[in-house]
Design an enzyme around this catalytic site. Structure first.
Site, PDB file in Angstrom:
ATOM      1  N   CYS A   1     -13.739   2.306 -14.709  1.00 64.77           N
ATOM      2  CA  CYS A   1     -14.172   3.704 -14.619  1.00 64.77           C
ATOM      3  C   CYS A   1     -12.936   4.600 -14.541  1.00 64.77           C
ATOM      4  O   CYS A   1     -12.686   5.281 -13.552  1.00 64.77           O
ATOM      5  CB  CYS A   1     -15.068   3.883 -13.392  1.00 64.77           C
ATOM      6  SG  CYS A   1     -15.961   5.449 -13.343  1.00 64.77           S
TER       7      CYS A   1
ATOM      8  N   GLU B   1       0.823  -1.210   0.000  1.00 65.34           N
ATOM      9  CA  GLU B   1       0.000   0.000   0.000  1.00 65.34           C
ATOM     10  C   GLU B   1       0.859   1.264   0.000  1.00 65.34           C
ATOM     11  O   GLU B   1       0.523   2.247  -0.667  1.00 65.34           O
ATOM     12  CB  GLU B   1      -0.945  -0.001   1.199  1.00 65.34           C
ATOM     13  CG  GLU B   1      -2.085  -0.992   1.075  1.00 65.34           C
ATOM     14  CD  GLU B   1      -2.987  -0.718  -0.111  1.00 65.34           C
ATOM     15  OE1 GLU B   1      -3.130   0.462  -0.489  1.00 65.34           O
ATOM     16  OE2 GLU B   1      -3.534  -1.674  -0.668  1.00 65.34           O
TER      17      GLU B   1
ATOM     18  N   TYR C   1      -6.653   6.150   4.747  1.00 65.67           N
ATOM     19  CA  TYR C   1      -6.793   5.178   3.663  1.00 65.67           C
ATOM     20  C   TYR C   1      -5.938   3.940   3.910  1.00 65.67           C
ATOM     21  O   TYR C   1      -6.428   2.801   3.823  1.00 65.67           O
ATOM     22  CB  TYR C   1      -6.417   5.796   2.305  1.00 65.67           C
ATOM     23  CG  TYR C   1      -6.153   4.705   1.296  1.00 65.67           C
ATOM     24  CD1 TYR C   1      -7.206   4.033   0.683  1.00 65.67           C
ATOM     25  CD2 TYR C   1      -4.849   4.280   1.023  1.00 65.67           C
ATOM     26  CE1 TYR C   1      -6.981   2.984  -0.184  1.00 65.67           C
ATOM     27  CE2 TYR C   1      -4.613   3.233   0.164  1.00 65.67           C
ATOM     28  CZ  TYR C   1      -5.684   2.582  -0.438  1.00 65.67           C
ATOM     29  OH  TYR C   1      -5.446   1.525  -1.288  1.00 65.67           O
TER      30      TYR C   1
ATOM     31  N   ASP D   1      -9.681   6.011  -2.087  1.00 61.94           N
ATOM     32  CA  ASP D   1      -8.543   6.559  -2.812  1.00 61.94           C
ATOM     33  C   ASP D   1      -9.059   7.291  -4.042  1.00 61.94           C
ATOM     34  O   ASP D   1     -10.267   7.497  -4.203  1.00 61.94           O
ATOM     35  CB  ASP D   1      -7.548   5.449  -3.184  1.00 61.94           C
ATOM     36  CG  ASP D   1      -8.105   4.483  -4.221  1.00 61.94           C
ATOM     37  OD1 ASP D   1      -9.321   4.555  -4.539  1.00 61.94           O
ATOM     38  OD2 ASP D   1      -7.322   3.654  -4.730  1.00 61.94           O
TER      39      ASP D   1
END
Length: 354
Positions: free
Chosen positions: A193, A38, A121, A139
């Protein structure tokens, strides 16, 4: 605004099962490995981050191994990824885990959030992926999917927008499978998307997507602010004295903290080599030595989030070491690759030594 949360959760999960990428950190519940992935992916595309992740966890396979390493070793392993505060924070947090948590990676949201460099996050990602705790990850991909799907024009870079979308994401979270739901929503934004040219004509959500219905896909999400970018002019000096050259470590409160570089003179505007050689800082580097210009690199432009750096490297040979150079680290030219450096410095080294 939210008609059928269950339907949306099921549709995203089904899409994810079919379309998800095979990524190494998706095959583990190890919170340390998930945390490393991450942090790497915070400012890095998956394609670039993959090899770095594999090399990093091979070199530092456990939180103890990372904590015991030197900062130079960690920065060298990170070299080329940029945003080096991430590496420094990883190192400091690994030491926190050893000292505060007895070497056991923290298992609650609040404890993970307490680690240096870990925000909401990242804490949510680690806790949901490793422990299946019900915390929604938000995010850039999630902002985009939610803004388009619900037709929200609240600016995502404002306090109001961040609060709004965080609450919305938490409302939509599948609390039974938060790991799958979070990864599905982020992957959907990354692959389907997308920021430009999203695949709306084959999107499984298009029938209920407000942006598609209202023909506002390109207009969402909304951002309010614009980043001010400043220009900086860096002149690096590769100075050779009897086969040795000199580097120094960058200090705090500026870009590339902790990395090494050739002695640097920063000026307010571009200068010619002739103008540079009469600059007080350059004269201090040379001192009373006799200097010979061996090479002048082309100008390299390096773009960071808030600044554009225009840099050149000037190679000099001198017959003596000035007091300013004596305060630097002397090294054999052949050993320069032992030092962690920025990508810009790496390019300039290649220019000057090729």
């Amino acid at each position: 605004m939210i008609d059928d949360v269950d339907w949306l959760q099921r549709r995203l999960a089904a899409w994810y099962t079919t379309n998800k990428r095979d990524l190494p950190w998706r095959h583990t519940r190890n919170p340390y490995l998930i945390w490393i992935s991450e942090i790497i992916l915070q400012q890095t595309q998956v394609a670039q981050g993959m090899d770095y992740y594999r090399r990093f966890v091979a070199q530092f396979p456990t939180v103890a191994a990372l904590a015991e390493a030197s900062q130079d070793e960690v920065l060298k392993a990170w070299q080329g990824l940029g945003y080096y505060s991430r590496a420094r924070n990883l190192h400091a947090s690994a030491q926190m885990v050893m000292q505060r948590f007895g070497g056991q990676f923290p298992q609650t949201y609040a404890e993970v959030l307490s680690l240096k460099g870990v925000g909401e996050y990242t804490a949510a990602a680690v806790c949901s992926f490793a422990y299946r705790l019900p915390y929604a990850t938000v995010d850039g991909n999630v902002y985009r999917v939610l803004a388009r799907y619900f037709g929200c024009d609240v600016p995502i870079d404002t306090t109001e927008g961040k609060r709004f979308f965080a609450q919305l994401a938490q409302t939509l979270l599948d609390r039974h499978r938060p790991d799958v739901h979070n990864q599905a929503l982020m992957e959907f934004g990354a692959l389907q998307c997308t920021p430009a040219a999203p695949q709306c004509n084959v999107c499984p959500l298009c029938d209920s997507c407000a942006a598609w219905r209202e023909q506002r896909v390109a207009a969402l999400p909304v951002k309010q602010g614009k980043t001010h970018v400043r220009d900086r002019y860096f002149y690096y000096f590769l100075i050779e004295v009897a086969g040795k050259t000199f580097v120094r470590q960058r200090g705090a409160n500026d870009v590339w903290q902790g990395l090494y570089e050739f002695p640097l003179v920063e000026v307010e505007e571009p200068l010619s080599v002739e103008q540079l050689l009469t600059h007080a800082d350059v004269m201090a580097l040379v001192g009373n030595a006799v200097a010979q210009i061996e090479y002048v690199s082309p100008v390299r432009k390096h773009v960071l989030s808030h600044q554009r750096i225009f840099a050149q490297c000037i190679k000099l040979t001198c017959d003596a070491v000035s007091p300013a150079l004596a305060a630097c680290v002397a090294t054999d030219i052949g050993h320069l690759d032992h030092f962690p450096v920025s990508r810009l410095m790496e390019r300039l080294m290649t220019d000057a030594l090729s």
